[in-house]
Design a protein around this motif. Structure first.
Motif, PDB file in Angstrom:
ATOM      1  N   PRO A  49      35.711  34.318  30.478  1.00  0.00           N
ATOM      2  CA  PRO A  49      34.586  35.019  31.113  1.00  0.00           C
ATOM      3  C   PRO A  49      33.640  35.679  30.113  1.00  0.00           C
ATOM      4  CG  PRO A  49      36.504  36.398  31.230  1.00  0.00           C
ATOM      5  CD  PRO A  49      36.940  35.077  30.630  1.00  0.00           C
ATOM      6  N   GLU A  52      31.670  41.180  30.059  1.00  0.00           N
ATOM      7  CA  GLU A  52      31.700  42.250  31.071  1.00  0.00           C
ATOM      8  C   GLU A  52      32.776  42.036  32.133  1.00  0.00           C
ATOM      9  OE1 GLU A  52      28.521  39.325  32.443  1.00  0.00           O
ATOM     10  OE2 GLU A  52      29.072  40.224  30.536  1.00  0.00           O
ATOM     11  N   LEU A  53      33.506  40.910  32.057  1.00  0.00           N
ATOM     12  CA  LEU A  53      34.569  40.630  33.021  1.00  0.00           C
ATOM     13  C   LEU A  53      35.926  40.585  32.326  1.00  0.00           C
ATOM     14  CD1 LEU A  53      32.920  37.795  35.155  1.00  0.00           C
ATOM     15  CD2 LEU A  53      32.914  40.266  35.563  1.00  0.00           C
ATOM     16  N   VAL A  76      37.819  41.112  37.215  1.00  0.00           N
ATOM     17  CA  VAL A  76      37.038  42.279  37.627  1.00  0.00           C
ATOM     18  C   VAL A  76      35.992  42.628  36.583  1.00  0.00           C
ATOM     19  CG1 VAL A  76      38.958  43.261  38.942  1.00  0.00           C
ATOM     20  CG2 VAL A  76      38.630  43.949  36.576  1.00  0.00           C
ATOM     21  N   ASP A  77      34.983  43.375  37.017  1.00  0.00           N
ATOM     22  CA  ASP A  77      34.019  43.960  36.083  1.00  0.00           C
ATOM     23  C   ASP A  77      34.759  44.933  35.176  1.00  0.00           C
ATOM     24  OD1 ASP A  77      30.963  44.595  38.012  1.00  0.00           O
ATOM     25  OD2 ASP A  77      31.790  42.744  37.206  1.00  0.00           O
ATOM     26  N   ARG A  78      34.348  45.003  33.952  1.00  0.00           N
ATOM     27  CA  ARG A  78      34.903  45.982  33.021  1.00  0.00           C
ATOM     28  C   ARG A  78      34.739  47.398  33.588  1.00  0.00           C
ATOM     29  NH1 ARG A  78      36.499  45.433  27.793  1.00  0.00           N
ATOM     30  NH2 ARG A  78      35.966  43.246  27.652  1.00  0.00           N
ATOM     31  N   ALA A  79      33.706  47.613  34.375  1.00  0.00           N
ATOM     32  CA  ALA A  79      33.440  48.919  34.986  1.00  0.00           C
ATOM     33  C   ALA A  79      34.579  49.376  35.890  1.00  0.00           C
ATOM     34  CB  ALA A  79      32.135  48.874  35.770  1.00  0.00           C
ATOM     35  N   ALA A  80      35.413  48.444  36.351  1.00  0.00           N
ATOM     36  CA  ALA A  80      36.535  48.809  37.228  1.00  0.00           C
ATOM     37  C   ALA A  80      37.525  49.730  36.535  1.00  0.00           C
ATOM     38  CB  ALA A  80      37.251  47.545  37.717  1.00  0.00           C
ATOM     39  N   PRO A  88      40.873  48.454  41.200  1.00  0.00           N
ATOM     40  CA  PRO A  88      39.428  48.228  41.253  1.00  0.00           C
ATOM     41  C   PRO A  88      38.855  48.357  42.657  1.00  0.00           C
ATOM     42  CG  PRO A  88      40.572  46.133  41.217  1.00  0.00           C
ATOM     43  CD  PRO A  88      41.624  47.210  41.066  1.00  0.00           C
ATOM     44  N   LEU A  92      33.833  45.296  42.722  1.00  0.00           N
ATOM     45  CA  LEU A  92      33.870  44.938  41.299  1.00  0.00           C
ATOM     46  C   LEU A  92      34.775  43.738  41.020  1.00  0.00           C
ATOM     47  CD1 LEU A  92      34.047  48.551  39.803  1.00  0.00           C
ATOM     48  CD2 LEU A  92      32.041  47.069  40.069  1.00  0.00           C
ATOM     49  N   HIS A  94      35.531  39.783  41.189  1.00  0.00           N
ATOM     50  CA  HIS A  94      34.802  38.518  41.270  1.00  0.00           C
ATOM     51  C   HIS A  94      35.682  37.358  41.730  1.00  0.00           C
ATOM     52  CE1 HIS A  94      31.124  39.939  39.228  1.00  0.00           C
ATOM     53  NE2 HIS A  94      31.964  40.833  38.755  1.00  0.00           N
TER      54      HIS A  94
END
Length: 184
Positions: A49, A52-53, A76-80, A88, A92, A94
């Motif tokens: 990915p 950011e994932l 998941v998004d790194r933001a999770a 998560p 967030l 995918h």
């Protein structure tokens, strides 16, 4: 939901405890073959990915106040991971992947995809490692990939049998052969 999170954190028996509409589903600890497939798939997804994932295994996803599921692999998004989150937010996530086990066939094929779709998770993959109705001449394992449509239902995008290497484009490009996900 906090009780469900605590139950899985403190489970000394290795079982997975999932929450569906307020009812607890208990699944036995996955077999080593199941875990191998999940680890191999996570490794492939981890390498593919965009930065950011992130691909992770067996992390719960709260899907409302009465449902929480634990997919075998998710992206998941790194933001999770922000603010020390334990799980998560579904927004967030995918991709979720379920590896079908003898004890979870109905759950992995029917119930979980419906719940993931209702939560708006855009991609769902299912890996079949044992004989199933409709196998035909395909070699096991067989990977099924799905994408969420405009009606919030998963539509099959690919059926990939062992011995066939293919590039899957969504949610990001990854090349794989399902045969690489099992010990032969």
């Amino acid at each position: 939901m906090d009780e469900w999170i605590a139950l899985n954190e403190d489970a000394p028996d290795g079982n997975r405890y999932e929450l569906v509409d307020g009812s607890v589903l208990v699944s036995p600890a996955p077999s080593m073959h199941h875990q191998f497939a999940g680890d191999e798939l996570r490794a492939l997804l981890r390498a593919a990915p965009p930065p950011e994932l992130i691909a992770v295994t067996a992390s719960g996803i709260p899907l409302g106040d009465r449902t929480g599921l634990i997919p075998d692999v998710l992206v998941v998004d790194r933001a999770a991971f922000a603010d020390g989150a334990k799980m998560p937010d579904p927004a967030l996530v995918h991709l979720v992947v379920e590896i079908v086990s003898p004890s979870t066939t109905t759950t992995d094929r029917t119930l979980k995809p419906a719940k993931y779709a209702a939560a708006g998770i855009p991609h769902f993959w299912r890996l079949e490692t044992a004989r199933f109705r409709g196998l035909g001449i395909d070699r096991l394992p067989v990977l099924f990939t799905y994408a969420l449509d405009a009606d919030a239902e998963y539509q099959l995008t690919r059926r990939l049998a062992a011995g066939t290497t293919a590039k899957i484009e969504d949610p990001f490009p990854v090349t794989l052969d399902p045969a690489d996900l099992v010990v032969s």
